[in-house]
Design a protein around this motif. Structure first.
Motif, PDB file in Angstrom:
ATOM      1  N   ARG A 157      16.765  10.752  15.946  1.00 34.74           N
ATOM      2  CA  ARG A 157      16.946   9.563  16.787  1.00 34.74           C
ATOM      3  C   ARG A 157      17.796   9.866  18.013  1.00 34.74           C
ATOM      4  NH1 ARG A 157      15.747   4.733  14.697  1.00 34.74           N
ATOM      5  NH2 ARG A 157      14.918   4.682  12.588  1.00 34.74           N
ATOM      6  N   ARG A 158      17.559   9.094  19.063  1.00 33.45           N
ATOM      7  CA  ARG A 158      18.429   9.153  20.243  1.00 33.45           C
ATOM      8  C   ARG A 158      19.590   8.214  19.943  1.00 33.45           C
ATOM      9  NH1 ARG A 158      15.985  10.588  24.675  1.00 33.45           N
ATOM     10  NH2 ARG A 158      14.152   9.314  24.230  1.00 33.45           N
ATOM     11  N   GLY A 159      20.748   8.786  19.623  1.00 33.42           N
ATOM     12  CA  GLY A 159      21.894   7.986  19.215  1.00 33.42           C
ATOM     13  C   GLY A 159      21.784   7.606  17.745  1.00 33.42           C
ATOM     14  N   ALA A 160      22.848   7.022  17.218  1.00 32.58           N
ATOM     15  CA  ALA A 160      22.915   6.718  15.781  1.00 32.58           C
ATOM     16  C   ALA A 160      21.847   5.737  15.335  1.00 32.58           C
ATOM     17  CB  ALA A 160      24.306   6.187  15.438  1.00 32.58           C
ATOM     18  N   ALA A 161      21.537   4.743  16.142  1.00 36.42           N
ATOM     19  CA  ALA A 161      20.549   3.738  15.752  1.00 36.42           C
ATOM     20  C   ALA A 161      19.442   3.615  16.788  1.00 36.42           C
ATOM     21  CB  ALA A 161      21.240   2.386  15.561  1.00 36.42           C
ATOM     22  N   GLY A 162      19.287   4.630  17.629  1.00 42.38           N
ATOM     23  CA  GLY A 162      18.319   4.585  18.717  1.00 42.38           C
ATOM     24  C   GLY A 162      16.890   4.840  18.285  1.00 42.38           C
ATOM     25  N   GLU A 163      16.048   4.972  19.275  1.00 42.89           N
ATOM     26  CA  GLU A 163      14.628   5.180  19.023  1.00 42.89           C
ATOM     27  C   GLU A 163      14.374   6.535  18.361  1.00 42.89           C
ATOM     28  OE1 GLU A 163      12.585   5.254  22.808  1.00 42.89           O
ATOM     29  OE2 GLU A 163      14.124   6.552  23.657  1.00 42.89           O
TER      30      GLU A 163
END
Length: 121
Positions: free
Chosen positions: A99-105
């Motif tokens: 993912r892009r970031g902890a909760a990203g896409e």
């Protein structure tokens, strides 16, 4: 220095039900198009896969697959989130979302199967 450390990976969580590993894409991890190299993304997913699959057993990969959905750029924080799909006595399959970031896409999806046995005493 381990390969994961060399690439700048950080283990955020590790356990048999959830493992998370992160890295920030740097200039040395880019391909000729200026996006994160596929090998860098694979390495991040594979590290999370290795940690989760060896949490309760001695495991070695027998098959992996990685699908790329989106590009990552320099400065992006990538987080590989590994969870078990099925854990049996001798084989286990894990899903790793990058993912892009902890909760990203989700930018990539990795599926891997290991051969497993009890850890030596």
């Amino acid at each position: 220095m381990s390969y994961a450390h060399h690439l700048g990976m950080t283990v955020l969580d590790t356990g048999p039900e959830l493992t998370r590993v992160s890295l920030t894409v740097s200039g040395t991890g880019l391909n000729m198009h200026g996006s994160a190299h596929g090998g860098l993304i694979f390495s991040l997913a594979d590290e999370a896969f290795a940690l989760i699959s060896n949490a309760t057993a001695q495991a070695v990969a027998v098959e992996t697959h990685l699908s790329f959905f989106r590009a990552a750029r320099e400065g992006d924080e990538l987080v590989a989130v590994a969870t078990p799909e099925r854990v049996g006595r001798t084989l286990a399959t894990y899903r790793v979302e990058v993912r892009r970031g902890a909760a990203g896409e989700v930018i990539a999806l990795f599926l891997g199967t290991v051969s497993r046995r009890e850890k030596p005493a």
